[in-house]
Design an enzyme around this catalytic site. Structure first.
Site, PDB file in Angstrom:
ATOM      1  N   TYR A  57      10.910  -3.156  -8.264  1.00 28.73           N
ATOM      2  CA  TYR A  57       9.635  -3.111  -8.956  1.00 28.73           C
ATOM      3  C   TYR A  57       8.621  -2.085  -8.447  1.00 28.73           C
ATOM      4  O   TYR A  57       8.041  -1.343  -9.235  1.00 28.73           O
ATOM      5  CB  TYR A  57       8.999  -4.507  -8.916  1.00 28.73           C
ATOM      6  N   GLY A  60      -1.163   1.053  -5.111  1.00 29.79           N
ATOM      7  CA  GLY A  60      -2.439   0.399  -4.820  1.00 29.79           C
ATOM      8  C   GLY A  60      -3.579   1.087  -5.528  1.00 29.79           C
ATOM      9  O   GLY A  60      -3.737   2.304  -5.418  1.00 29.79           O
ATOM     10  N   ASN A 112       0.925   0.602   5.930  1.00 34.68           N
ATOM     11  CA  ASN A 112       1.511  -0.108   4.789  1.00 34.68           C
ATOM     12  C   ASN A 112       2.381  -1.192   5.385  1.00 34.68           C
ATOM     13  O   ASN A 112       3.319  -0.888   6.115  1.00 34.68           O
ATOM     14  CB  ASN A 112       2.362   0.846   3.934  1.00 34.68           C
ATOM     15  N   GLY A 113       2.068  -2.447   5.060  1.00 34.57           N
ATOM     16  CA  GLY A 113       2.896  -3.525   5.577  1.00 34.57           C
ATOM     17  C   GLY A 113       2.083  -4.709   6.016  1.00 34.57           C
ATOM     18  O   GLY A 113       0.874  -4.796   5.738  1.00 34.57           O
ATOM     19  N   CYS A 120       0.826  -1.211   0.000  1.00 33.56           N
ATOM     20  CA  CYS A 120       0.000   0.000   0.000  1.00 33.56           C
ATOM     21  C   CYS A 120       0.853   1.251   0.000  1.00 33.56           C
ATOM     22  O   CYS A 120       2.072   1.196   0.064  1.00 33.56           O
ATOM     23  CB  CYS A 120      -0.888   0.015   1.226  1.00 33.56           C
TER      24      CYS A 120
HETATM   25  P1  AMP Z   1       4.645 -13.027 -13.668  1.00 30.75           P
HETATM   26  O1  AMP Z   1       6.013 -13.635 -13.777  1.00 30.75           O
HETATM   27  O2  AMP Z   1       3.759 -13.322 -14.826  1.00 30.75           O
HETATM   28  O3  AMP Z   1       3.979 -13.402 -12.384  1.00 30.75           O
HETATM   29  O4  AMP Z   1       4.795 -11.458 -13.665  1.00 30.75           O
HETATM   30  C1  AMP Z   1       5.981 -10.841 -13.291  1.00 30.75           C
HETATM   31  C2  AMP Z   1       5.825  -9.348 -13.405  1.00 30.75           C
HETATM   32  O5  AMP Z   1       4.889  -8.865 -12.434  1.00 30.75           O
HETATM   33  C3  AMP Z   1       7.134  -8.643 -13.088  1.00 30.75           C
HETATM   34  O6  AMP Z   1       7.857  -8.419 -14.243  1.00 30.75           O
HETATM   35  C4  AMP Z   1       6.701  -7.343 -12.455  1.00 30.75           C
HETATM   36  O7  AMP Z   1       6.497  -6.369 -13.441  1.00 30.75           O
HETATM   37  C5  AMP Z   1       5.392  -7.700 -11.805  1.00 30.75           C
HETATM   38  N1  AMP Z   1       5.569  -8.007 -10.369  1.00 30.75           N
HETATM   39  C6  AMP Z   1       6.613  -8.508  -9.729  1.00 30.75           C
HETATM   40  N2  AMP Z   1       6.376  -8.690  -8.416  1.00 30.75           N
HETATM   41  C7  AMP Z   1       5.125  -8.264  -8.208  1.00 30.75           C
HETATM   42  C8  AMP Z   1       4.295  -8.165  -7.061  1.00 30.75           C
HETATM   43  N3  AMP Z   1       4.702  -8.603  -5.887  1.00 30.75           N
HETATM   44  N4  AMP Z   1       3.066  -7.635  -7.212  1.00 30.75           N
HETATM   45  C9  AMP Z   1       2.645  -7.238  -8.399  1.00 30.75           C
HETATM   46  N5  AMP Z   1       3.370  -7.316  -9.525  1.00 30.75           N
HETATM   47  C10 AMP Z   1       4.596  -7.827  -9.444  1.00 30.75           C
END
Ligand code: AMP
Ligand code: SF4
Length: 451
Positions: free
Chosen positions: A249, A34, A108-109, A8
């Site tokens: 990310y 979020g 957040n957490g 968040c």
């Molecule tokens: P996938 O391997 O299809 O699950 O998607 C990976 C992609 O999701 C990554 O390249 C990031 O852009 C994104 N991503 C990575 N970690 C997260 C996360 N914890 N929550 C949401 N998106 C993520």
């Protein structure tokens, strides 16, 4: 008892005119953290006013709603949950009415001992309305029934464990607390004689505030009318185990986390990848938005031109937010398009921030090949994710992590790439000139106890 994992954003304002409006702009700058729900709670010293809803900041708030939120102090929250459950009840800030004083909380957490705490509280008579850890903290604060509220928060802080940065607003005070391991970012800025607090510094730019400093791990800062902010260290053993995925990310590239610009960090990762895993190719492409910086770094270091080989439709949310695998797959197709004329007949180096399930990367490699790419070499800006996260990040089950099951070569085959290389963890530390980071989802070394 299932917990909803949340990544968040929190934003707070202390003694600034139009606090609700400023929080609205602050939350808008944190919207990437979020998109599922958001809320603002303000105070004018006489009462607390709270508005919240399920949706984006621009969908939930309008001038009329903001006008209802009076006062010069505020806290706000943007919420992302993995499974989309919980509805409005889980949208923060939470507002609690209590004879010792009303208060509002935005977190957040994620607490690692939430199960034990909740069970203990329920056994003692607490009744919960949400599945959020913020409500646990609120109950703990009132369990001790002390007069001095500062100590009450401190008491709660001695029993909660995990990753957290949270704000508590009362009629005359604003508190910010950060976990002893410093897993989540939170910083303070100055604005027109008052203060703003934000999960990320990018929101300071949005409201015209000046960055002062980060809240330190294990620190609580109390803002009180007519007084200088007071800092309290509530933990003896602290570390700077910032979540590596914040850099890799989550965070916006224009944010500074603990003195390091996120874009620069990602660019450094790209540079290291170019040194460690060079390959003969015609162009470097980054998956928008989080991997553009890495691709620029790779291109700069290798001398291979960076190209905008993939275009993102800005009007679709992050693919990960879609709840089912089927929808997620559709999302990727809707969201990204290859620039065919740049790709056809070319050997492409594709930079991506991370591979979680492997679905996204596989689809992008396929997309580039369908657009005529001769070869696609994938470079990932972090190590393979093999372990679940217990700190509120959406990778809570190893079943979903492709690298927990497959070797690098097997993942390469699965995503149909011509080569695949992951950045080793020591280079993540180097990229941020740091000695500490939480790297648990790559190496299984969790900075806190697990329950
Ligand atoms: P996938 O391997 O299809 O699950 O998607 C990976 C992609 O999701 C990554 O390249 C990031 O852009 C994104 N991503 C990575 N970690 C997260 C996360 N914890 N929550 C949401 N998106 C993520
Ligand atoms: Fe971040 Fe991974 Fe640590 Fe979770 S386990 S806090 S995602 S680095």
């Amino acid at each position: 008892m299932n917990e909803i994992n949340e990544e968040c954003g929190i934003f707070g304002v202390f003694e600034c005119k139009n606090a609700a409006e400023l929080t609205y702009y602050g939350l808008h700058a944190l919207q990437h953290r979020g998109q599922e729900g958001c809320g603002i709670c303000t105070t004018d010293g006489a009462d607390l006013y709270r508005e919240r809803g399920e949706g984006l900041v621009i969908e939930i708030f309008n001038e009329k709603k903001l006008a209802k939120e009076k006062g010069d102090c505020a806290i706000g929250h943007v919420r992302y949950s993995t499974d989309g459950s919980g509805g409005l009840d889980n949208v923060q800030p939470f507002l609690f009415r209590h004879h010792t004083g009303d208060f509002s909380i935005a977190l957040n957490g994620s607490l690692v001992n939430f199960r034990q705490l909740r069970m203990a509280l329920e056994t003692q008579g607490s009744i919960f309305q949400s599945s959020s850890d913020a409500e646990i903290i609120a109950h703990l604060m009132k369990m001790n029934r002390r007069e001095n509220r500062t100590n009450v928060i401190e008491e709660a802080l001695t029993v909660i464990e995990g990753s957290y940065a949270f704000l508590v607003l009362t009629k005359d005070k604003l508190y910010v607390c950060r976990d002893p391991n410093g897993l989540r970012p939170v910083s303070i800025g100055k604005l027109n004689g008052g203060y703003v607090i934000s999960s990320e510094t990018c929101a300071f730019e949005a409201v015209g505030a000046t960055f002062i400093r980060d809240v330190e791990p294990g620190e609580m800062i109390i803002f009180e009318k007519g007084k200088e902010p007071k800092s309290i260290r509530f933990a003896e053993n602290t570390s700077h185990d910032m979540c590596a995925m914040e850099f890799v990310y989550f965070a916006r590239p224009d944010s500074e986390i603990e003195g390091i610009n996120v874009h620069t960090f990602r660019k450094n990762c790209g540079k290291y990848l170019a040194r460690l895993a060079p390959v003969e190719a015609d162009l470097v492409v980054g998956v928008p938005d989080s991997s553009i910086s890495g691709a620029i770094g790779y291109a700069e270091e290798s001398g291979i031109p960076y190209e905008m080989g993939l275009i993102k439709n800005k009007y679709i949310g992050r693919t990960f937010i879609q709840p089912s695998q089927e929808l997620r797959e559709k999302g990727v197709r809707l969201k990204l398009s290859p620039v065919r004329s740049l790709i056809t007949g070319k050997k492409v180096i594709l930079l991506d921030d991370s591979i979680v399930r492997g679905t996204t990367c596989k689809r992008i490699v396929r997309m580039l090949k369908d657009a005529g790419a001769k070869e696609v070499h994938v470079r990932i800006c972090c190590p393979p994710m093999k372990y679940p996260c217990f700190y509120g990040v959406d990778t809570s089950s190893s079943d979903e992590l492709i690298s927990a099951k497959l070797s690098v070569e097997e993942v390469r085959q699965m995503i149909e790439a011509d080569s695949l290389f992951y950045l080793p963890e020591e280079y993540l530390l180097k990229a941020g000139s740091r000695t500490e980071l939480c790297l648990a989802c790559y190496n299984g070394k969790y900075p806190t106890c697990l329950y």
